[in-house]
Enzyme design. Structure first.
Site, short mmCIF file in Angstrom:
data_model
loop_
_atom_site.label_atom_id
_atom_site.label_comp_id
_atom_site.label_asym_id
_atom_site.label_seq_id
_atom_site.Cartn_x
_atom_site.Cartn_y
_atom_site.Cartn_z
N HIS A 5 0.84 -1.19 0.00
CA HIS A 5 0.00 0.00 0.00
C HIS A 5 0.88 1.25 0.00
CE1 HIS A 5 0.75 0.61 4.25
NE2 HIS A 5 0.12 -0.50 4.62
N HIS A 42 3.93 1.34 2.45
CA HIS A 42 5.11 0.58 2.00
C HIS A 42 5.79 1.30 0.84
CE1 HIS A 42 2.19 -2.79 3.15
NE2 HIS A 42 2.99 -2.65 4.18
N CYS A 60 1.22 -12.06 21.10
CA CYS A 60 0.29 -11.50 20.11
C CYS A 60 0.76 -11.94 18.72
CB CYS A 60 0.25 -9.98 20.17
SG CYS A 60 -0.68 -9.29 18.80
N CYS A 68 1.48 -8.99 16.23
CA CYS A 68 2.78 -8.32 16.42
C CYS A 68 3.93 -9.30 16.26
CB CYS A 68 2.92 -7.73 17.83
SG CYS A 68 1.71 -6.51 18.29
N CYS A 96 -4.36 -6.52 22.81
CA CYS A 96 -3.20 -5.86 22.19
C CYS A 96 -3.69 -4.51 21.66
CB CYS A 96 -2.66 -6.72 21.05
SG CYS A 96 -1.65 -5.77 19.91
N HIS A 102 -3.66 -4.51 17.66
CA HIS A 102 -4.48 -5.45 16.89
C HIS A 102 -5.86 -5.70 17.49
CE1 HIS A 102 -0.37 -6.16 15.45
NE2 HIS A 102 -1.00 -6.27 14.30
N LYS A 151 -4.94 4.67 11.00
CA LYS A 151 -3.96 3.73 10.50
C LYS A 151 -4.49 3.10 9.21
CE LYS A 151 -1.42 -0.16 12.08
NZ LYS A 151 -0.67 -0.88 12.99
N LYS A 191 -6.47 -3.10 6.05
CA LYS A 191 -7.50 -3.79 5.26
C LYS A 191 -8.83 -3.76 5.99
CE LYS A 191 -5.23 -7.52 2.80
NZ LYS A 191 -5.02 -8.93 2.82
N1 MSP Z 1 8.40 -7.49 8.11
C1 MSP Z 1 8.61 -6.40 9.01
C2 MSP Z 1 9.97 -5.77 8.76
C3 MSP Z 1 11.13 -6.66 8.90
S1 MSP Z 1 12.60 -5.87 8.47
C4 MSP Z 1 13.81 -6.81 9.06
C5 MSP Z 1 7.52 -5.35 8.81
N2 MSP Z 1 6.85 -5.39 7.68
S2 MSP Z 1 5.62 -4.44 7.29
O1 MSP Z 1 5.21 -4.85 5.98
O2 MSP Z 1 4.63 -4.47 8.30
O3 MSP Z 1 6.18 -2.97 7.26
C6 MSP Z 1 7.25 -2.64 6.44
C7 MSP Z 1 7.57 -1.17 6.46
O4 MSP Z 1 6.47 -0.40 5.99
C8 MSP Z 1 7.87 -0.67 7.88
O5 MSP Z 1 8.96 0.22 7.84
C9 MSP Z 1 6.64 0.08 8.24
O6 MSP Z 1 6.92 1.09 9.16
C10 MSP Z 1 6.25 0.64 6.89
N3 MSP Z 1 4.86 1.02 6.87
C11 MSP Z 1 3.77 0.21 7.01
N4 MSP Z 1 2.67 0.99 7.03
C12 MSP Z 1 3.02 2.29 6.90
C13 MSP Z 1 2.32 3.50 6.78
N5 MSP Z 1 1.02 3.55 6.86
N6 MSP Z 1 3.04 4.63 6.57
C14 MSP Z 1 4.40 4.61 6.44
N7 MSP Z 1 5.08 3.49 6.55
C15 MSP Z 1 4.43 2.33 6.86
O7 MSP Z 1 7.35 -4.53 9.69
#
Ligand code: MSP
Length: 507
Positions: A20, A23, A128, A131, A145, A148, A296, A299
């Protein structure tokens, strides 16, 4: 020990979610840093990937009646597809289910074990799944949590533990001396504050989980998903236990991550590296979150913004500009389509698009497109040259600090100044008066100013930069220019070639 390559990483993304806008933000920033260091003439390596082990993913696969591997293959492919559609130019894509990664995890764990940093112990706690970690009673809100909104499970198992507590003093020193750089400053202070409260050893294995990397010293347990995942930064550049091999790239120059995973990256990860005697990353940058209606992105809330449809509607460069110009890197930002449209219509279409359009049109009209360097100018022209020089200096200072918003503001000073220069010099009047000499100087300055702008915006808006470059009739490609050498007056002559408008306004 120093690496010869600018190495930038994103976290690896969980495959139980689809890519999304949040990411995308992290990944775009890494891509921008790669491009910025490339135009500074450096070698670069940009790593991203997917995090595919753990209970969450095992359960998500079950729900779709797929094996975990089938499930992961599908989503990992989806991530690659989205990044490709957005033009994100990563050099390595690591999946934690890659054999080479799994072997690397075993090497690192065996090293930790051999050095005496791993021991076996009983553990009981509230786990959890969302998490993928144990929570304390203090973490819970109404027994749930807080992130979640689910009830954690009471788990009791015999696990292996990592002696995190052994690194408290060392980490304190490294953070206080600035040898371990965590940006922005307020995040460093947050980590320091928590670190001073003390470090407890952490469990690094699971006995009841199947979907993970088996511990090399006890095959009945698998590695804790976070320990497994962090090692991607090594496995993704070919670490196989032999340091010499990967020293050209390691240590990472910049590791980008969101604020939710700060502790894992700023404490647990450096401690693991200290334990296996590898150099620490040079810097970690912790960014804020994109929210939608101040909530936040999730989905379940149904507020996921799809980056591909956004870029189809507005163009990838517009989205990149919007993200970096609107949000202050490091702080949270509430996403809205209106803000994209505002930036597109004003900064991009009105200011930049118009400047290029009118400059190239006038060059065609008055000189059949041919622009030649002129030496003598007026005070006003010297002012423009000076401004371009100052903007470049400021831009580099901001980009080096990852202050992207400020870097863009700086470029726009030049954009706005050049638009004003057109009004001040009024080329149409000069033409009417037959003042060809002065007209040629003005046109040269406009084209030279736009050449500067193209190089400066390249890391953030690569396609737009190349489009400007081509319309200015410049040789080679903008990506092959060297920012360090950029000076006013380098352009000797060119013949402009008008193209389509850079941006289409949105109603
Ligand atoms: N799999 C772990 C990371 C392991 S690294 C050794 C993880 N994955 S994640 O898919 O949940 O998140 C990946 C990255 O996307 C994180 O840096 C997270 O902070 C970032 N983001 C997820 N949602 C976000 C927003 N809504 N806004 C900005 N960044 C966000 O955590």
């Amino acid at each position: 020990m120093s690496n010869q390559c600018y190495y930038v990483t994103t976290p690896i993304y969980y495959v139980n979610a689809e890519p999304h806008i949040g990411h995308t933000y992290t990944t775009v920033v890494a891509d921008i840093l790669k491009k910025y260091h490339q135009i500074k003439g450096e070698k670069t390596f940009f790593l991203t990937g997917t995090d595919e082990h753990g209970l969450k993913i095992e359960q998500a696969a079950q729900k779709t009646n797929k094996t975990p591997k089938e499930f992961c293959d599908e989503i990992a492919a989806k991530y690659k597809d989205v990044w490709q559609k957005l033009g994100l130019d990563y050099d390595g894509f690591i999946r934690t289910t890659d054999l080479q990664h799994e072997e690397c995890v075993k090497i690192v764990l065996q090293k930790l074990y051999d050095k005496g940093y791993i021991y076996k112990n009983k553990y009981e706690g509230l786990y959890c799944v969302g998490c993928e970690k144990y929570l304390t009673v203090d973490d819970l809100v109404d027994g749930l949590c807080p992130d979640h909104k689910t009830k954690p499970e009471l788990l009791a198992e015999e696990n292996y533990f990592f002696k995190l507590s052994a690194f408290q003093e060392k980490l304190l020193k490294l953070l206080e001396s600035g040898e371990l750089t965590i940006l922005p400053d307020f995040r460093r202070n947050e980590v320091l504050g928590k670190l001073k409260l003390g470090l407890e050893d952490i469990s690094i294995s699971r006995s009841q989980l199947k979907w993970g990397v088996k511990l090399p010293f006890d095959e009945t347990q698998v590695a804790y998903v976070w320990v497994d995942a962090l090692i991607n930064y090594l496995s993704g550049i070919g670490f196989n236990g032999d340091e010499k091999l990967f020293n050209e790239i390691w240590p990472a120059d910049m590791q980008i991550l969101g604020k939710d995973i700060l502790w894992f990256h700023c404490i647990i990860w450096p401690a693991m590296l200290l334990a296996v005697e590898l150099p620490l990353p040079k810097a970690l940058f912790v960014h804020g979150f994109f929210t939608v209606n101040n909530q936040k992105i999730s989905k379940t809330l149904g507020n996921v913004v799809d980056p591909v449809s956004l870029s189809e509607e507005f163009g990838t460069d517009v989205i990149r500009y919007f993200m970096l110009r609107e949000a202050t890197f490091g702080l949270d930002y509430d996403f809205s389509i209106e803000a994209i449209k505002r930036r597109l219509n004003t900064d991009l279409a009105n200011d930049l698009g118009n400047l290029l359009n009118r400059s190239v049109s006038m060059a065609n009209k008055y000189f059949e497109g041919k622009i030649v360097k002129k030496e003598d100018g007026e005070l006003l022209d010297k002012e423009i040259a000076l401004q371009a020089k100052e903007v470049k200096k400021e831009y580099i200072e901001f980009m080096d600090k990852l202050a992207f918003r400020q870097a863009l503001e700086s470029i726009w000073k030049l954009v706005v100044r050049l638009n004003r220069y057109v009004e001040e010099t009024a080329p149409w009047k000069l033409s009417k008066e037959g003042n060809t000499e002065r007209l040629a100087i003005v046109m040269y300055n406009l084209i030279e100013g736009l050449r500067h702008i193209a190089i400066l915006i390249y890391p953030i808006m690569p396609q737009t930069a190349q489009n400007i470059w081509a319309q200015l009739g410049l040789k080679d490609e903008v990506k092959n220019q060297n920012l360090n050498n950029l000076t006013w007056g380098q352009l000797e002559e060119t013949t402009v070639a008008k193209g389509d408008p850079l941006f289409k306004k949105s109603e």
